[in-house]
Motif scaffolding. Sequence first.
Motif, short mmCIF file in Angstrom:
data_model
loop_
_atom_site.label_atom_id
_atom_site.label_comp_id
_atom_site.label_asym_id
_atom_site.label_seq_id
_atom_site.Cartn_x
_atom_site.Cartn_y
_atom_site.Cartn_z
N PHE A 1 0.72 -1.23 0.08
CA PHE A 1 -0.12 0.14 -0.05
C PHE A 1 0.80 1.15 -0.11
CE2 PHE A 1 -2.43 3.38 1.86
CZ PHE A 1 -3.45 3.28 1.20
N ARG A 2 2.03 1.22 0.80
CA ARG A 2 2.84 2.53 0.94
C ARG A 2 3.56 2.86 -0.38
NH1 ARG A 2 4.27 1.09 5.56
NH2 ARG A 2 5.96 0.03 4.97
N ALA A 3 4.14 1.64 -0.76
CA ALA A 3 4.85 1.70 -2.22
C ALA A 3 3.95 2.18 -3.33
CB ALA A 3 5.20 0.25 -2.57
N VAL A 4 2.64 1.77 -3.27
CA VAL A 4 1.73 2.06 -4.42
C VAL A 4 1.38 3.80 -4.29
CG1 VAL A 4 -0.71 1.76 -5.48
CG2 VAL A 4 1.05 -0.10 -4.93
N PRO B 1 -6.00 12.66 -1.72
CA PRO B 1 -6.29 12.72 -3.12
C PRO B 1 -5.25 12.13 -4.17
CG PRO B 1 -7.05 14.72 -2.13
CD PRO B 1 -6.11 14.02 -0.99
N ALA B 2 -3.87 12.72 -3.88
CA ALA B 2 -2.73 12.22 -4.65
C ALA B 2 -2.51 10.62 -4.41
CB ALA B 2 -1.55 12.77 -4.21
N ALA B 3 -2.86 10.37 -3.36
CA ALA B 3 -2.57 8.79 -3.02
C ALA B 3 -3.74 8.00 -3.65
CB ALA B 3 -2.52 8.45 -1.58
N LEU B 4 -4.87 8.62 -3.72
CA LEU B 4 -5.98 7.89 -4.43
C LEU B 4 -5.76 8.12 -5.90
CD1 LEU B 4 -9.55 9.38 -2.50
CD2 LEU B 4 -8.52 7.02 -3.00
N ALA B 5 -5.20 8.99 -6.55
CA ALA B 5 -4.82 8.94 -7.87
C ALA B 5 -3.96 8.08 -8.26
CB ALA B 5 -4.36 10.35 -8.50
N ARG B 6 -2.97 7.81 -7.35
CA ARG B 6 -2.06 6.58 -7.64
C ARG B 6 -2.89 5.24 -7.53
NH1 ARG B 6 3.98 8.13 -4.66
NH2 ARG B 6 4.22 6.16 -5.62
N LEU B 7 -3.68 5.30 -6.50
CA LEU B 7 -4.45 4.05 -6.59
C LEU B 7 -5.29 3.51 -7.64
CD1 LEU B 7 -5.38 4.00 -2.70
CD2 LEU B 7 -4.12 2.13 -3.71
N ASP B 8 -5.87 4.67 -8.28
CA ASP B 8 -6.58 4.48 -9.30
C ASP B 8 -5.90 3.96 -10.74
OD1 ASP B 8 -8.88 5.53 -8.14
OD2 ASP B 8 -8.76 7.70 -9.00
N ARG C 1 7.32 -9.40 -7.82
CA ARG C 1 8.09 -9.54 -8.85
C ARG C 1 7.27 -9.11 -10.38
NH1 ARG C 1 10.21 -14.81 -7.47
NH2 ARG C 1 8.36 -15.62 -8.42
N ARG C 2 6.19 -9.24 -10.13
CA ARG C 2 5.46 -8.95 -11.60
C ARG C 2 4.86 -7.47 -11.56
NH1 ARG C 2 0.61 -13.18 -12.74
NH2 ARG C 2 0.39 -12.68 -15.13
N TYR C 3 4.68 -6.93 -10.37
CA TYR C 3 3.89 -5.55 -10.34
C TYR C 3 4.83 -4.47 -9.91
CZ TYR C 3 -0.07 -8.04 -11.83
OH TYR C 3 -0.93 -8.85 -12.58
N ARG C 4 6.21 -4.68 -9.58
CA ARG C 4 6.95 -3.77 -9.13
C ARG C 4 7.38 -2.65 -10.35
NH1 ARG C 4 11.73 -6.08 -6.34
NH2 ARG C 4 10.32 -5.62 -4.62
N PRO C 5 7.19 -1.46 -10.06
CA PRO C 5 7.38 -0.46 -11.24
C PRO C 5 8.82 -0.55 -11.41
CG PRO C 5 6.07 0.59 -9.61
CD PRO C 5 6.45 -0.84 -8.98
N THR C 6 9.17 -0.52 -12.81
CA THR C 6 10.54 -0.21 -13.52
C THR C 6 11.32 0.75 -12.56
OG1 THR C 6 9.77 -1.02 -15.54
CG2 THR C 6 11.97 -0.12 -15.25
N GLY C 7 12.42 0.02 -11.94
CA GLY C 7 13.13 0.98 -11.30
C GLY C 7 13.09 1.67 -9.94
N ARG C 8 11.96 0.79 -9.24
CA ARG C 8 11.62 1.11 -7.83
C ARG C 8 11.88 0.08 -7.15
NH1 ARG C 8 5.69 3.47 -6.95
NH2 ARG C 8 6.55 3.13 -4.99
N SER C 9 12.69 0.21 -5.84
CA SER C 9 13.19 -0.78 -5.17
C SER C 9 12.13 -0.70 -3.53
CB SER C 9 14.35 -0.49 -4.56
OG SER C 9 14.76 0.85 -4.13
#
Length: 142
Positions: free
Chosen positions: A19-22, A68-75, A132-140
């Motif tokens: 949740f925090r990463a997203v 609201p910014a977090a909701l946009a990222r969740l969307d 592994r599948r959903y980690r955004p490219t370059g994000r650790s």
Amino acid sequence: MIRPTACFTYGSLMCEDIFRAVTGQPCRTEPAALAGYRRHPVRGEDYPGIRPAGDATVDGVLYHGVSPAALARLDAFEGAHYLREAVEVRTVGGAMVAAWVYVFHPAQAHRLAPGDWDAAAFKRHGKVRFLRRYRPTGRSDM
């Protein structure tokens, strides 16, 4: 119903690290339940989807103070397979709280498998595959 500032999660987002990463935001959490919905596995995926089912209840995690910014990222994370809807969930203390929830899009219902999604199995086996599948490219951080 007022515009919620809480978000009810019932799948991969129940894991605070995901949740925090997203969202890019830590939030206060508590267990909660959503009546009138059933949680199903999504075919070929490690995450679930919910759809209305009058006789069912879904257990999950309620995140408070979602910006609201977090909701946009969740969307963006949930994408076109989910619809964000305002609902009321019951906390373990019995309070009713307005919250956003992502419901599986009715046009995608054929992708839902029968039976209940297993949160414990996700934490044991599916979370590693999911990350592994959903980690955004370059994000650790996810």
